[in-house]
Design an enzyme around this catalytic site. Structure first.
Site, short mmCIF file in Angstrom:
data_model
loop_
_atom_site.label_atom_id
_atom_site.label_comp_id
_atom_site.label_asym_id
_atom_site.label_seq_id
_atom_site.Cartn_x
_atom_site.Cartn_y
_atom_site.Cartn_z
N SER A 77 48.31 50.71 39.48
CA SER A 77 48.21 49.09 39.37
C SER A 77 47.38 48.58 38.04
O SER A 77 47.54 47.39 37.91
CB SER A 77 47.85 48.50 40.75
OG SER A 77 46.76 48.99 40.74
N THR A 92 45.20 44.91 41.33
CA THR A 92 44.40 44.64 39.97
C THR A 92 42.79 44.85 40.17
O THR A 92 42.44 44.69 41.38
CB THR A 92 44.36 43.03 39.42
OG1 THR A 92 45.68 42.80 39.09
CG2 THR A 92 43.24 42.73 38.61
N THR A 127 44.92 44.95 34.74
CA THR A 127 46.11 45.20 35.64
C THR A 127 47.36 45.62 34.75
O THR A 127 47.63 45.09 33.75
CB THR A 127 46.40 43.93 36.37
OG1 THR A 127 47.35 44.16 37.48
CG2 THR A 127 47.07 42.63 35.56
N ARG A 151 56.82 39.03 31.89
CA ARG A 151 56.28 38.24 32.60
C ARG A 151 54.65 38.52 32.56
O ARG A 151 54.25 39.65 32.55
CB ARG A 151 56.43 38.48 34.34
CG ARG A 151 55.72 38.06 35.38
CD ARG A 151 54.79 38.84 35.74
NE ARG A 151 54.07 38.17 36.89
CZ ARG A 151 52.73 38.60 37.50
NH1 ARG A 151 52.20 39.61 36.82
NH2 ARG A 151 52.49 38.17 38.48
N THR A 157 42.92 38.87 42.69
CA THR A 157 43.87 39.93 42.86
C THR A 157 44.93 39.41 43.59
O THR A 157 44.85 38.25 44.46
CB THR A 157 43.31 41.11 43.34
OG1 THR A 157 44.36 42.17 43.38
CG2 THR A 157 42.67 40.79 44.89
N GLY A 158 46.13 39.86 43.55
CA GLY A 158 47.29 39.54 44.25
C GLY A 158 48.45 38.77 43.44
O GLY A 158 48.45 38.96 42.32
C1 SD4 Z 1 49.39 39.84 38.78
N1 SD4 Z 1 47.33 39.50 39.86
O1 SD4 Z 1 49.77 40.41 37.51
C2 SD4 Z 1 48.11 40.37 39.15
C3 SD4 Z 1 48.63 41.49 39.86
C4 SD4 Z 1 47.52 42.16 41.15
O2 SD4 Z 1 46.28 42.92 42.73
O3 SD4 Z 1 46.78 41.84 41.41
N2 SD4 Z 1 47.16 42.83 41.62
O4 SD4 Z 1 49.94 39.01 39.37
#
Ligand code: SD4
Length: 331
Positions: free
Chosen positions: A92, A193, A211, A221, A244-245
């Protein structure tokens, strides 16, 4: 000149201010001792480094090497997050990251220091350490953010090497996904991330976030991670936060900035993280379908973490201990 403790011992009683309250010596000495203990406790809370997910453990180790020798928080967070960036098993972040729907590994990263300087790259390809490019954007250009080909061109001009970041394992997963799945970013849980916040011995705070973004995303994106104030934010008067997320959910509430402002207004790092998650829950009715997690650190070294769904973990290193902790969650 007689010091306060001596004076208290000698007088036995002291008058407080102009309102004429009196307290016994023992009560005041007890208070003073408690104050001293509190100060010492606070001092032990620093230096500190906190980062998201279990890959935060080796990342914290690298950051701690910098902090332990009086290094700067900015160097610590950069060195820290370079570890998962280079690890092909972390799918990731950086090298080994899962690609977008078209098979390209595109990376997002940002960094911010105690002076409010910041740098960021978004949708950069073929560079293993986007965090170090982000730092150079901060230090060498009059800008904050470079994207896509421009970011790559800048990196190559500054000595970075072009590398293939799509590992065999990531490519296989992508080919499998292409056969089996419809694209649904809401349901995608392929994201971890790394966001990192550190306070050095000089009590300065810095942060980094890096990330490969949501797996199978649309080409081009960009998520929250390279956006200052969304994926990460630092204010040396207050503290810092990182996310994160699902980036779209974090951008909508300017999550990391929100947390820092809540702390500025007196909330603890934990309360601030919880209020930010509540904001998402209040405004985004599909919140059960995705994950967002926040970490926060205030200038005293107190931390907080909170997520929508359970399962979010973070790594905390201080007092010679590097621990993986479970975040509290709304669901
Ligand atoms: C995103 N926040 O690109 C990042 C992805 C990710 O844990 O967190 N991940 O949206």
């Amino acid at each position: 000149m007689i010091d306060r403790r001596e004076f208290l011992k000698n007088t036995g009683l002291v008058t407080l201010g102009t309102i004429g309250l009196t307290k016994s010596v023992s009560a005041l000495i007890q208070e003073e001792t408690a104050d001293t203990a509190k100060t010492n406790l606070d001092e032990e809370l620093i230096p500190v480094v906190i980062s998201t997910w279990k890959h935060g453990i080796p990342a914290n180790e690298a950051a701690w090497k910098v902090l332990a020798v009086n290094g700067k928080a900015l160097d610590a967070v950069e060195q820290g997050v370079r570890v998962p960036e280079a690890d092909p098993n972390v799918q990731s972040v950086g090298y080994g990251g899962l690609p977008d729907r078209d098979g390209y590994v595109t990376l997002d990263a940002c960094i911010m220091d105690e002076k409010g300087n910041c740098g960021s790259v978004a949708c950069i390809q073929n560079i293993k350490h986007p965090i170090s490019v982000a730092r150079l954007v901060m230090e060498k250009t009059p800008h904050i953010m470079l994207v896509g080909d421009g970011a790559l061109k800048f990196a190559l001009a500054n000595g970075f090497k072009k590398e293939n970041l799509l590992t065999k394992e990531a490519k296989e997963k992508w080919l499998k996904w292409k056969k089996e799945s419809n694209y649904n970013p809401k349901k995608s849980n392929e994201h971890d991330t790394i966001g990192m916040l550190a306070i050095d011995k000089a009590c300065n705070i810095s942060g980094a976030c890096t990330t490969s973004g949501l797996a199978w995303k649309y080409h081009g994106r960009v998520g929250d991670s390279p956006i200052i104030g969304a994926g990460m934010y630092i204010d040396n008067e207050v503290g810092g936060a990182a996310a994160t997320g699902k980036g779209e959910a974090v951008i909508k509430i300017a999550g990391s900035f929100l947390i820092v402002e809540l702390m500025r207004n007196g909330k603890s790092p934990q309360e601030a993280c919880e209020l930010a998650i509540e904001r998402i829950i209040k405004n985004q009715s599909d919140y059960k379908d995705f994950q967002v997690g926040f970490i926060a650190l205030d200038k005293k070294g107190r931390y907080g973490a909170y997520s929508i769904n359970n399962g979010f973990q973070f790594a905390l290193y201080r007092n010679k201990q590097n621990q993986l902790l479970d975040s509290k969650s709304f669901l």
